[in-house]
Design an enzyme around this catalytic site. Sequence first.
Site, PDB file in Angstrom:
ATOM      1  N   TYR A  53      96.649  62.446  63.967  1.00 37.33           N
ATOM      2  CA  TYR A  53      96.550  62.768  62.551  1.00 37.33           C
ATOM      3  C   TYR A  53      97.278  64.063  62.188  1.00 37.33           C
ATOM      4  CZ  TYR A  53      94.952  63.410  57.859  1.00 37.33           C
ATOM      5  OH  TYR A  53      94.939  63.582  56.496  1.00 37.33           O
ATOM      6  N   ASP A  90      93.094  56.454  49.862  1.00 36.10           N
ATOM      7  CA  ASP A  90      91.813  57.169  49.828  1.00 36.10           C
ATOM      8  C   ASP A  90      91.423  57.505  48.389  1.00 36.10           C
ATOM      9  OD1 ASP A  90      89.664  59.028  50.184  1.00 36.10           O
ATOM     10  OD2 ASP A  90      90.447  59.506  52.173  1.00 36.10           O
ATOM     11  N   ASP A  96      92.700  60.581  46.535  1.00 39.29           N
ATOM     12  CA  ASP A  96      91.466  61.341  46.766  1.00 39.29           C
ATOM     13  C   ASP A  96      91.688  62.842  46.729  1.00 39.29           C
ATOM     14  OD1 ASP A  96      88.536  61.249  47.842  1.00 39.29           O
ATOM     15  OD2 ASP A  96      89.558  62.666  49.145  1.00 39.29           O
ATOM     16  N   HIS A 143      86.474  54.400  48.576  1.00 36.40           N
ATOM     17  CA  HIS A 143      85.433  54.754  47.607  1.00 36.40           C
ATOM     18  C   HIS A 143      86.111  55.153  46.318  1.00 36.40           C
ATOM     19  CE1 HIS A 143      86.704  58.845  48.216  1.00 36.40           C
ATOM     20  NE2 HIS A 143      86.547  58.699  49.528  1.00 36.40           N
ATOM     21  N   GLU A 145      92.158  57.245  66.857  1.00 37.95           N
ATOM     22  CA  GLU A 145      92.605  58.012  68.030  1.00 37.95           C
ATOM     23  C   GLU A 145      91.593  57.974  69.169  1.00 37.95           C
ATOM     24  OE1 GLU A 145      94.429  61.917  67.047  1.00 37.95           O
ATOM     25  OE2 GLU A 145      94.333  61.202  64.979  1.00 37.95           O
ATOM     26  N   THR A 175      84.425  59.241  52.930  1.00 38.03           N
ATOM     27  CA  THR A 175      85.650  58.714  53.525  1.00 38.03           C
ATOM     28  C   THR A 175      85.461  58.176  54.946  1.00 38.03           C
ATOM     29  OG1 THR A 175      87.015  60.129  52.164  1.00 38.03           O
ATOM     30  CG2 THR A 175      87.990  59.381  54.237  1.00 38.03           C
TER      31      THR A 175
HETATM   32 ZN   LIG Z   1      87.184  62.475  49.127  1.00 41.70          ZN
END
Ligand SMILES: [Zn+2]
Length: 450
Positions: free
Chosen positions: A188, A68, A224, A272, A172, A105
């Site tokens: 998660y 991420d 991230d 990203h 999920e 995200t």
């Molecule tokens: Zn972020």
Amino acid sequence: MGSDHHASTSPSNQTNQSTRTLFITTLLLVTCNAVSAAALRNPYIKARAHGPVKKKLDRPVVILVSSDGFRFGYQFKTPTPNIHRLINQGTEAETGLIPVFPTYTFPNHYSIVTGLYPASHGIINNRFVEPRTGDQFSPARHEPKWWLGEPLWETVANQGLKAAAYFWAGSEVRKGSWDCPKGYCMKYNSSVPFEERVDTVLSYFDLPSDEIPAFAALYFEDPDSHGHVVGPDDVAITKAVARIDSMIGRLIDGLEKRGVFEDVTVILLGDHGMVGTCEDKVIFLDDLAPWVEIPADWVHSYFPLLAIWPPAGHNLTEIVQRMNQGLDSGKVEKGKSLRVYLKEELPARLHYAASDRIPPIIGMVDEGFTVAQRRTEGARYCGGAHGYDNEYFSMRSIFIGHGPRFARGRKVPSFENVQIYNVITSILNIKGAPNNGSKSFPQSILLPAQ
Ligand SMILES: [Zn+2]
């Protein structure tokens, strides 16, 4: 750096030994039982299970790894020998992977696995409101009504193959033949160590061949999570990148030990990039009051995507015109760094209009700028953000493909992540669902099937 690398992986190996979940232990026990029973009938299976005998997979397998917020260029921040092994022996988007807009995200992870733009797959932001019901989406909502399109694990399961997902946006959600099966689909929990995630994916290759997932998605929150706090140019990011590299090393080592590294396709990418933000680049909506009042309860998100949803009965065109008049007047601080649109009038390249979940008024800020309602006292805050126009280079991430269908040492031009769904269905040789990727794209980056 070599010693740093070892210093960071050795203790985590030990930690991992002691923190394996009951689930993994159970999975391995089930595996061993299955192998033992089969071995009574077939001595070759026994040899495979207990020795380093090279085993070929029955069918193509893709492991899709997301890091991420891995901004393009992070791979040069620090020695990343494992990522560079994939780059040197695989195919890389030479100037990075282009995210979809908005560069958040959840929209991006779900575009990667569906090949659809957010307006089509429905996850138009990390949080949003369903206009007809007023129901609020958040990343924890797993009802199928939110998640449109057909993600790869569903495509794979619909064709009778096994799929697996270790924490991927939407995994999920039960859709089609995908019911988030136990052992192949994790609920998660951000505290699960990265090592445990890698080892679980590796453990699938100890299963009987018909139980090995054809597709496995694997997600890491870093870099991230650090990037938001410290921006893209802090030493914490360098460390987070080194840690991701060591996880890629762990994955490669585990595949090599099982004799399948050259047969399995590993795709490493990010959703990203990241850009530094500071409070000297803020536009305050209350500064627009002489032209038009924008109450806080109209604002669904402030930045980088400004999303405004006035109650019914307001003239949307007039609101947009007055906001832009104020911003262009020279009297609103930093006003020229925000431009406001009716969503239908956004540049077509953003593909951000054709969903009634997208608020009717969208503001785009310049790179690194933020939007707030009003001036507040307080410490100046600097950090990092993403969500900006996907045209900004800072929003790009990486794409590296390694495996039988990726040429060694090849560089390809940058492409949007909606192309990846078709690339993966091509490698798996399965029929994909309709999507926004181009049908011919896979031929442009893949070697022909053997
Ligand atoms: Zn972020």
